[in-house]
Design a protein around this motif. Sequence first.
Motif, mmCIF file in Angstrom:
data_model
loop_
_atom_site.group_PDB
_atom_site.id
_atom_site.type_symbol
_atom_site.label_atom_id
_atom_site.label_comp_id
_atom_site.label_asym_id
_atom_site.label_seq_id
_atom_site.Cartn_x
_atom_site.Cartn_y
_atom_site.Cartn_z
ATOM 1 N N HIS A 4 0.823 -1.206 0.000
ATOM 2 C CA HIS A 4 0.000 0.000 0.000
ATOM 3 C C HIS A 4 0.862 1.264 0.000
ATOM 4 O O HIS A 4 0.491 2.269 -0.625
ATOM 5 C CB HIS A 4 -0.961 -0.009 1.186
ATOM 6 C CG HIS A 4 -2.144 -0.907 0.994
ATOM 7 N ND1 HIS A 4 -3.325 -0.475 0.450
ATOM 8 C CD2 HIS A 4 -2.320 -2.233 1.239
ATOM 9 C CE1 HIS A 4 -4.198 -1.478 0.388
ATOM 10 N NE2 HIS A 4 -3.598 -2.552 0.865
ATOM 11 N N LYS A 57 1.101 6.760 -6.947
ATOM 12 C CA LYS A 57 0.105 7.788 -7.268
ATOM 13 C C LYS A 57 0.708 9.195 -7.199
ATOM 14 O O LYS A 57 0.349 10.068 -7.992
ATOM 15 C CB LYS A 57 -1.092 7.648 -6.324
ATOM 16 C CG LYS A 57 -1.864 6.345 -6.552
ATOM 17 C CD LYS A 57 -2.927 6.096 -5.507
ATOM 18 C CE LYS A 57 -4.198 6.840 -5.800
ATOM 19 N NZ LYS A 57 -5.311 6.427 -4.924
ATOM 20 N N ASP A 63 -5.202 1.494 -7.025
ATOM 21 C CA ASP A 63 -5.582 0.786 -5.796
ATOM 22 C C ASP A 63 -5.907 -0.681 -6.046
ATOM 23 O O ASP A 63 -5.874 -1.496 -5.116
ATOM 24 C CB ASP A 63 -6.773 1.467 -5.137
ATOM 25 C CG ASP A 63 -6.404 2.809 -4.513
ATOM 26 O OD1 ASP A 63 -5.231 2.970 -4.110
ATOM 27 O OD2 ASP A 63 -7.273 3.702 -4.450
ATOM 28 N N LYS A 108 -7.777 -7.558 -2.979
ATOM 29 C CA LYS A 108 -9.041 -7.125 -2.387
ATOM 30 C C LYS A 108 -9.708 -8.303 -1.675
ATOM 31 O O LYS A 108 -9.775 -9.410 -2.209
ATOM 32 C CB LYS A 108 -9.989 -6.591 -3.468
ATOM 33 C CG LYS A 108 -9.439 -5.425 -4.284
ATOM 34 C CD LYS A 108 -9.266 -4.187 -3.459
ATOM 35 C CE LYS A 108 -8.787 -3.022 -4.312
ATOM 36 N NZ LYS A 108 -8.496 -1.829 -3.487
#
Length: 292
Positions: free
Chosen positions: A51, A58, A77, A82
């Motif tokens: 992360h 980004k 993301d 997920k």
Amino acid sequence: EFGLGIKMANEKKKEMALFLLDQLRPELGDNMVDQLTHATETNEAEIKFKHDLIGALKERLKGIGGSTANNLYHLADFLAEKSLWIIGGDGWAYDIGYGGLDHVLSTGENVNILVLDTEVYSNTGGQKSKSTPIGSSAKFSVNGKTTGKKDLAMQAIAHGTAYVAQIAMGGNDMHTIRTILEAEAYPGPSLIIAYSHCIAHGIDMSHGAEEQDFAVKSGYWPLFHYNPLKEQGQRFMIDSKEPSMPLADFMYHENRFNVIKAKDPELAERFLHEAEAMRNDKWHRLTTLKGL
């Protein structure tokens, strides 16, 4: 099916993000691209690292500009794994949506399914479902359901590739947490069936956890889990003890059973004997499965 669709859409977005990431390799550098492509997420530290990498990506993309960088910014993301949980009640899982649930379990896709089993159609007023137990009074069976409860867990285990478990937080909270974590970690479909007390049971809802404990102790709701990845002999495990309290003490603590006893004691006695026979048969099947 909707939950499975979300899972497949997430995978497509990740695939597109990886494609765009490679397209921007000259601007981003091999080190960042390779780390984002190959970084694993098997523990908390690795997840945080992934992360953090996405956050750095980004920030870099803001200075590059262009449609490729802009598209990757909005998909970045999805480079991280997920967790997807599909949550519904027993009316859906056992009954009107069973075909979809069975299909999702057969796909092998890594989705988690949590069934909040109240044993009636709670949202629409307490009508009986295929999860409603024998002898229980519910709408469309006010004089007591005359057939037993569908065994969703055993049908799911029959797939052979799904993680399957039955939990009751009021009966064993640590088992509940451990089972959810194990289902989340399982790299395929998982199904957890959770005992969920309901106002339609005719209980004091402030004592719902205690009622769940009675359900487990009476053998009405045994706790177990099935993990296909374990070695033979360890795949199916019973996680609760054999019944330590009479089934009648649990059943007649709830108005859904007690109303039949008040109205027709002889019928209630017959229902109780049939329920005890079904409980004993269920325990026999569970102990047999321990050899898997």
